[in-house]
Scaffold this active site. Structure first.
Site, PDB file in Angstrom:
ATOM      1  N   THR A  17      -0.875  -6.526  -0.825  1.00  0.00           N
ATOM      2  CA  THR A  17       0.334  -5.710  -0.986  1.00  0.00           C
ATOM      3  C   THR A  17       1.456  -6.084  -0.016  1.00  0.00           C
ATOM      4  OG1 THR A  17      -1.086  -3.920  -1.669  1.00  0.00           O
ATOM      5  CG2 THR A  17       1.049  -3.277  -0.819  1.00  0.00           C
ATOM      6  N   ARG A  74      -6.442   1.324 -13.209  1.00  0.00           N
ATOM      7  CA  ARG A  74      -6.575   1.929 -11.874  1.00  0.00           C
ATOM      8  C   ARG A  74      -5.225   1.845 -11.135  1.00  0.00           C
ATOM      9  NH1 ARG A  74      -5.670  -0.261  -6.542  1.00  0.00           N
ATOM     10  NH2 ARG A  74      -6.859   0.952  -5.050  1.00  0.00           N
ATOM     11  N   VAL A  75      -4.839   2.929 -10.503  1.00  0.00           N
ATOM     12  CA  VAL A  75      -3.620   2.924  -9.683  1.00  0.00           C
ATOM     13  C   VAL A  75      -4.002   3.363  -8.277  1.00  0.00           C
ATOM     14  CG1 VAL A  75      -1.359   3.990  -9.344  1.00  0.00           C
ATOM     15  CG2 VAL A  75      -2.112   3.379 -11.651  1.00  0.00           C
ATOM     16  N   GLY A  76      -3.577   2.570  -7.287  1.00  0.00           N
ATOM     17  CA  GLY A  76      -3.900   2.891  -5.888  1.00  0.00           C
ATOM     18  C   GLY A  76      -2.825   3.749  -5.245  1.00  0.00           C
ATOM     19  N   ASP A  77      -2.644   3.530  -3.960  1.00  0.00           N
ATOM     20  CA  ASP A  77      -1.712   4.362  -3.181  1.00  0.00           C
ATOM     21  C   ASP A  77      -0.270   3.884  -3.221  1.00  0.00           C
ATOM     22  OD1 ASP A  77      -2.938   2.081  -1.680  1.00  0.00           O
ATOM     23  OD2 ASP A  77      -1.300   2.592  -0.315  1.00  0.00           O
ATOM     24  N   THR A 135      -0.442  -0.391   3.518  1.00  0.00           N
ATOM     25  CA  THR A 135      -1.231  -1.364   2.755  1.00  0.00           C
ATOM     26  C   THR A 135      -2.705  -1.132   3.064  1.00  0.00           C
ATOM     27  OG1 THR A 135      -1.858  -3.706   2.652  1.00  0.00           O
ATOM     28  CG2 THR A 135      -0.735  -3.017   4.630  1.00  0.00           C
ATOM     29  N   GLY A 136      -3.558  -1.551   2.146  1.00  0.00           N
ATOM     30  CA  GLY A 136      -4.998  -1.421   2.389  1.00  0.00           C
ATOM     31  C   GLY A 136      -5.699  -0.774   1.213  1.00  0.00           C
ATOM     32  N   GLY A 146      -6.576   1.610  -1.289  1.00  0.00           N
ATOM     33  CA  GLY A 146      -5.893   2.782  -1.820  1.00  0.00           C
ATOM     34  C   GLY A 146      -6.762   4.024  -1.854  1.00  0.00           C
TER      35      GLY A 146
HETATM   36  N1  ASP Z   1      -3.005  -0.465  -1.353  1.00  0.00           N
HETATM   37  C1  ASP Z   1      -3.200  -1.316  -2.493  1.00  0.00           C
HETATM   38  C2  ASP Z   1      -3.986  -0.580  -3.546  1.00  0.00           C
HETATM   39  O1  ASP Z   1      -4.955   0.090  -3.207  1.00  0.00           O
HETATM   40  C3  ASP Z   1      -3.894  -2.598  -2.200  1.00  0.00           C
HETATM   41  C4  ASP Z   1      -3.651  -3.217  -0.861  1.00  0.00           C
HETATM   42  O2  ASP Z   1      -2.727  -2.871  -0.124  1.00  0.00           O
HETATM   43  O3  ASP Z   1      -4.421  -4.114  -0.534  1.00  0.00           O
HETATM   44  O4  ASP Z   1      -3.666  -0.709  -4.697  1.00  0.00           O
END
Ligand code: ASP
Length: 290
Positions: free
Chosen positions: A157, A185-188, A208-209, A211
């Site tokens: 991200t 799927r939808v993350g954060d 980032t990270g 979700g």
């Molecule tokens: N935060 C993003 C998600 O979970 C992925 C990421 O930042 O690595 O979709």
């Protein structure tokens, strides 16, 4: 007010042979956003310009070169928020070259989160750059998906936070999600408070990270809340990551600017690509490790 910009290229592991590409990409993004600020542009315009550079760079997990979902497709989420609490977001979109620009168009229209076909229809109607959905698949991602390789240095991200000369803050985040995520799927990243937050009275944040770990701790808003009482953004960012680690498992990172233009960032992954610039500096500072 001192204009300030910071970008991230994701909380991740960066192998030695990818360090240069991360440096180059994040520096180019800062320079694009900085040029907007020098030209008198707004914080949101600078965030959009910086993220567009990262979305076009295969080094990062956003638009072109994004990680592929369970069906081998690129499916994208992005959001932008201004410190006035105005915002716009898209999720699970395909065939859109710059999801951050669509999120910004939504923000300028009226705040909402549009997903999938509805978001793609809005993108077409508002003149966004569309492409065949396959055109966003990079060779490296396709090979890894086909071979079902375990990816150590997965792309990640991107995000940007800006304070402009008039004291307006903005934050933006754009992603292809997680490797082989379930279709839909939808993350954060497109979720206000989780993947980003901006409040002119306090500060702005992009995260980032993982979700599924970021959402339950509302990471971006948590980081902003830690700024209250004049705490330095570096300390607030670290406190937010510590809070996440104490409550859930997962890797995450965040970048912050407070309403005075001070910056901070923290992460608990091995690396995070970060670059920043303000008027006191003569060139962009760039890192893959703090
Ligand atoms: N935060 C993003 C998600 O979970 C992925 C990421 O930042 O690595 O979709």
């Amino acid at each position: 007010m001192i204009p300030t910009i910071i970008v991230h290229g994701g909380a991740k592991t960066i192998k030695d042979d990818k360090v240069a590409a991360n440096h180059t990409g994040c520096t180019a993004a800062v320079e694009a956003g900085w040029a907007v600020l020098l030209g008198g542009g707004t914080a949101a315009e600078a965030v959009e310009a910086a993220i567009r550079v990262l979305e076009a760079d295969q080094t990062f997990n956003a638009a072109l070169g994004a990680t592929l979902n369970s069906d081998g497709e690129v499916e994208l989420d992005a959001a932008i928020m201004e410190g006035s609490l105005n915002w716009g977001a898209v999720a699970a979109v395909q065939g859109v070259r710059h999801p951050i620009s669509v999120a910004r168009k939504i923000m300028d229209d009226k705040p909402r989160l549009l997903v999938a076909r509805g978001a793609e229809r809005f993108a077409v109607d508002s003149g966004a750059e569309m492409c065949k959905k396959e055109d966003l698949i990079a060779e490296e991602q396709w090979q890894q998906w086909k071979k079902d390789e375990k990816v150590i240095d997965r792309p990640n991200t991107v995000g940007c936070v800006v304070l402009d000369a008039s004291g307006i803050l903005a934050a933006g985040t754009s992603t292809g999600g997680t490797t082989k995520q379930q279709q839909g799927r939808v993350g954060d990243s497109a979720v206000i408070g989780c993947g980003l937050y901006a409040d002119n009275k306090i500060g702005a944040c992009s995260t980032t990270g993982d979700g599924e770990s970021i959402i339950p701790v509302v990471l971006a808003k948590t980081a902003i809340d830690f700024l209250v009482g004049d705490r330095h953004p570096d300390e607030a960012a670290q406190m937010a990551i510590d809070a996440l680690a104490s409550k859930v498992k997962g890797e995450a990172g965040c970048i912050l600017i407070d309403n005075q233009g001070r910056i901070g960032w923290a992460y608990n992954s091995q690396n995070m690509a970060v670059a920043y610039m303000n008027t006191d500096m003569d060139r962009t500072a760039v890192f893959t490790r703090k």
